[in-house]
Design an enzyme around this catalytic site. Sequence first.
Site, PDB file in Angstrom:
ATOM      1  N   ASN A 125       1.006  -1.186   0.299  1.00  0.00           N
ATOM      2  CA  ASN A 125       0.087   0.045   0.063  1.00  0.00           C
ATOM      3  C   ASN A 125       0.949   1.198  -0.019  1.00  0.00           C
ATOM      4  O   ASN A 125       1.413   1.654   1.094  1.00  0.00           O
ATOM      5  CB  ASN A 125      -0.759  -0.087   1.331  1.00  0.00           C
ATOM      6  CG  ASN A 125      -1.860   1.272   1.372  1.00  0.00           C
ATOM      7  OD1 ASN A 125      -1.807   2.210   0.581  1.00  0.00           O
ATOM      8  ND2 ASN A 125      -2.422   1.377   2.619  1.00  0.00           N
ATOM      9  N   TRP A 126       1.154   1.840  -1.063  1.00  0.00           N
ATOM     10  CA  TRP A 126       1.966   2.812  -1.182  1.00  0.00           C
ATOM     11  C   TRP A 126       1.486   4.303  -0.674  1.00  0.00           C
ATOM     12  O   TRP A 126       2.240   5.290  -0.672  1.00  0.00           O
ATOM     13  CB  TRP A 126       2.478   3.257  -2.742  1.00  0.00           C
ATOM     14  CG  TRP A 126       3.196   2.021  -3.317  1.00  0.00           C
ATOM     15  CD1 TRP A 126       3.452   0.870  -2.845  1.00  0.00           C
ATOM     16  CD2 TRP A 126       3.323   1.904  -4.875  1.00  0.00           C
ATOM     17  NE1 TRP A 126       4.431  -0.016  -3.629  1.00  0.00           N
ATOM     18  CE2 TRP A 126       4.384   0.660  -4.827  1.00  0.00           C
ATOM     19  CE3 TRP A 126       3.499   2.756  -5.924  1.00  0.00           C
ATOM     20  CZ2 TRP A 126       4.890   0.227  -6.181  1.00  0.00           C
ATOM     21  CZ3 TRP A 126       4.140   2.326  -7.124  1.00  0.00           C
ATOM     22  CH2 TRP A 126       4.590   1.171  -7.351  1.00  0.00           C
ATOM     23  N   LYS A 127       0.231   4.218  -0.450  1.00  0.00           N
ATOM     24  CA  LYS A 127      -0.355   5.361   0.139  1.00  0.00           C
ATOM     25  C   LYS A 127      -0.137   6.701  -0.705  1.00  0.00           C
ATOM     26  O   LYS A 127      -0.136   6.518  -1.999  1.00  0.00           O
ATOM     27  CB  LYS A 127       0.008   5.806   1.663  1.00  0.00           C
ATOM     28  CG  LYS A 127      -0.163   4.303   2.387  1.00  0.00           C
ATOM     29  CD  LYS A 127      -0.076   4.830   3.717  1.00  0.00           C
ATOM     30  CE  LYS A 127      -0.334   3.258   4.699  1.00  0.00           C
ATOM     31  NZ  LYS A 127      -0.254   3.530   5.892  1.00  0.00           N
ATOM     32  N   HIS A 152      -9.612   1.209   4.725  1.00  0.00           N
ATOM     33  CA  HIS A 152      -8.209   1.149   5.534  1.00  0.00           C
ATOM     34  C   HIS A 152      -8.547   2.589   6.485  1.00  0.00           C
ATOM     35  O   HIS A 152      -9.315   3.131   6.309  1.00  0.00           O
ATOM     36  CB  HIS A 152      -7.219   1.847   4.366  1.00  0.00           C
ATOM     37  CG  HIS A 152      -5.939   1.814   4.970  1.00  0.00           C
ATOM     38  ND1 HIS A 152      -5.514   2.889   5.965  1.00  0.00           N
ATOM     39  CD2 HIS A 152      -5.125   1.192   5.146  1.00  0.00           C
ATOM     40  CE1 HIS A 152      -4.306   2.702   6.228  1.00  0.00           C
ATOM     41  NE2 HIS A 152      -3.715   1.425   5.864  1.00  0.00           N
ATOM     42  N   GLU A 171      -6.978   4.778   7.548  1.00  0.00           N
ATOM     43  CA  GLU A 171      -6.813   6.221   7.256  1.00  0.00           C
ATOM     44  C   GLU A 171      -8.243   6.560   6.661  1.00  0.00           C
ATOM     45  O   GLU A 171      -8.310   7.784   6.481  1.00  0.00           O
ATOM     46  CB  GLU A 171      -5.695   6.269   6.319  1.00  0.00           C
ATOM     47  CG  GLU A 171      -4.414   6.038   7.116  1.00  0.00           C
ATOM     48  CD  GLU A 171      -3.080   5.694   6.422  1.00  0.00           C
ATOM     49  OE1 GLU A 171      -3.077   5.745   5.056  1.00  0.00           O
ATOM     50  OE2 GLU A 171      -2.213   5.260   6.916  1.00  0.00           O
ATOM     51  N   GLU A 183      -5.489  -4.639  10.603  1.00  0.00           N
ATOM     52  CA  GLU A 183      -4.681  -3.695  10.718  1.00  0.00           C
ATOM     53  C   GLU A 183      -4.681  -2.945  12.095  1.00  0.00           C
ATOM     54  O   GLU A 183      -5.544  -1.936  12.049  1.00  0.00           O
ATOM     55  CB  GLU A 183      -4.443  -2.932   9.460  1.00  0.00           C
ATOM     56  CG  GLU A 183      -4.078  -3.430   8.227  1.00  0.00           C
ATOM     57  CD  GLU A 183      -3.401  -2.310   7.485  1.00  0.00           C
ATOM     58  OE1 GLU A 183      -2.503  -2.579   6.813  1.00  0.00           O
ATOM     59  OE2 GLU A 183      -4.210  -1.473   6.981  1.00  0.00           O
ATOM     60  N   GLY A 207       2.437   2.576  10.753  1.00  0.00           N
ATOM     61  CA  GLY A 207       3.142   3.457  10.443  1.00  0.00           C
ATOM     62  C   GLY A 207       3.960   3.921  11.877  1.00  0.00           C
ATOM     63  O   GLY A 207       4.628   4.961  11.810  1.00  0.00           O
ATOM     64  N   SER A 265       3.304  -1.889  10.336  1.00  0.00           N
ATOM     65  CA  SER A 265       4.568  -1.989  10.584  1.00  0.00           C
ATOM     66  C   SER A 265       5.297  -3.323  10.508  1.00  0.00           C
ATOM     67  O   SER A 265       6.265  -3.932  11.235  1.00  0.00           O
ATOM     68  CB  SER A 265       4.883  -1.353  12.001  1.00  0.00           C
ATOM     69  OG  SER A 265       4.625  -0.209  12.184  1.00  0.00           O
ATOM     70  N   GLY A 277       2.705  -1.183   4.153  1.00  0.00           N
ATOM     71  CA  GLY A 277       2.796   0.391   4.027  1.00  0.00           C
ATOM     72  C   GLY A 277       4.387   0.733   3.681  1.00  0.00           C
ATOM     73  O   GLY A 277       4.603   0.577   2.652  1.00  0.00           O
ATOM     74  N   GLY A 278       4.856   1.371   4.581  1.00  0.00           N
ATOM     75  CA  GLY A 278       6.172   1.916   4.524  1.00  0.00           C
ATOM     76  C   GLY A 278       7.309   0.849   3.963  1.00  0.00           C
ATOM     77  O   GLY A 278       8.076   1.430   3.209  1.00  0.00           O
TER      78      GLY A 278
END
Length: 265
Positions: free
Chosen positions: A12-14, A109, A111, A181, A187, A227, A248-249
């Site tokens: 998930n590159w956001k 998600h 977010e 999640e 993150g 994470s 993500g990251g």
Amino acid sequence: MSTRRKSIVAGNWKMNLDAAKARSLTEAVAARAGEAANVDLVLCPPALYATTVAAALGLAAGSSPSGVAPSGVALGGQNSHDKESGAFTGEVAPGMLRDIGSRYCILGHSERRTLFGETDKVVNAKVKAVLATGLTPIVCVGESLEERESGRTEAVVTEQVLGSLAGISADDLAKIVVAYEPVWAIGTGKVATPQQAQDVHALVRSLLARLSSPTVADKIRIQYGGSVKPDNAAELAACPDIDGALVGGASLKADDFLAIAKAFG
Ligand code: PGA
């Protein structure tokens, strides 16, 4: 990881990268996808770069969602509207995602839920629309730190799963992916312990069984997200109900993303 379920690891590159970086990251992942051949790999770029990523994966415009990219890596959206077209400025329709070769779409998600006000009802409408378009929804659930600390994890996750997946047939449920999640792990570098994650994954699977049947629930893949890194992926992958990761990251670096994918192979 169950021997009955193929793991799925999605990046998930956001809202990160630019077109050139999106292309080079895709090329780096695609070139080495064979290292995680037993795992379904998915890249979820920002919508604006989805065609760039599709091209780098060798996906032709208009390809069917069942069509596999030559690289073996699939494309996914990060969000979708629940209508197919209309006056919804700034939005992307499920059919548009499919049209450029997507096979998956992340929905609900945390977010989206916390920053953009998406309720279970909104997520539910999107899940239905995405399924109707022939894409596989990756439906996210997870509790906040406050909810965990006040002992409400089970209640919150139960409400999200039952609300987000209400009114969906067993046949359609069999097609979805769920991502657990915990919001406090996203993150933050603070990953859930394998036991914390496994406990919620087992709960999610029991809820899926309630919505369909134990046989169907046994086939549904449940990813962990929050994470996930190369150095904690293996212990998560060893849990019986964890069937992959939503990353993500660490998905912004080909080496890290592939190392995570290999841990699930
Ligand atoms: P993270 O994000 O891996 O950076 O914690 C996961 C996610 O939000 O899907």
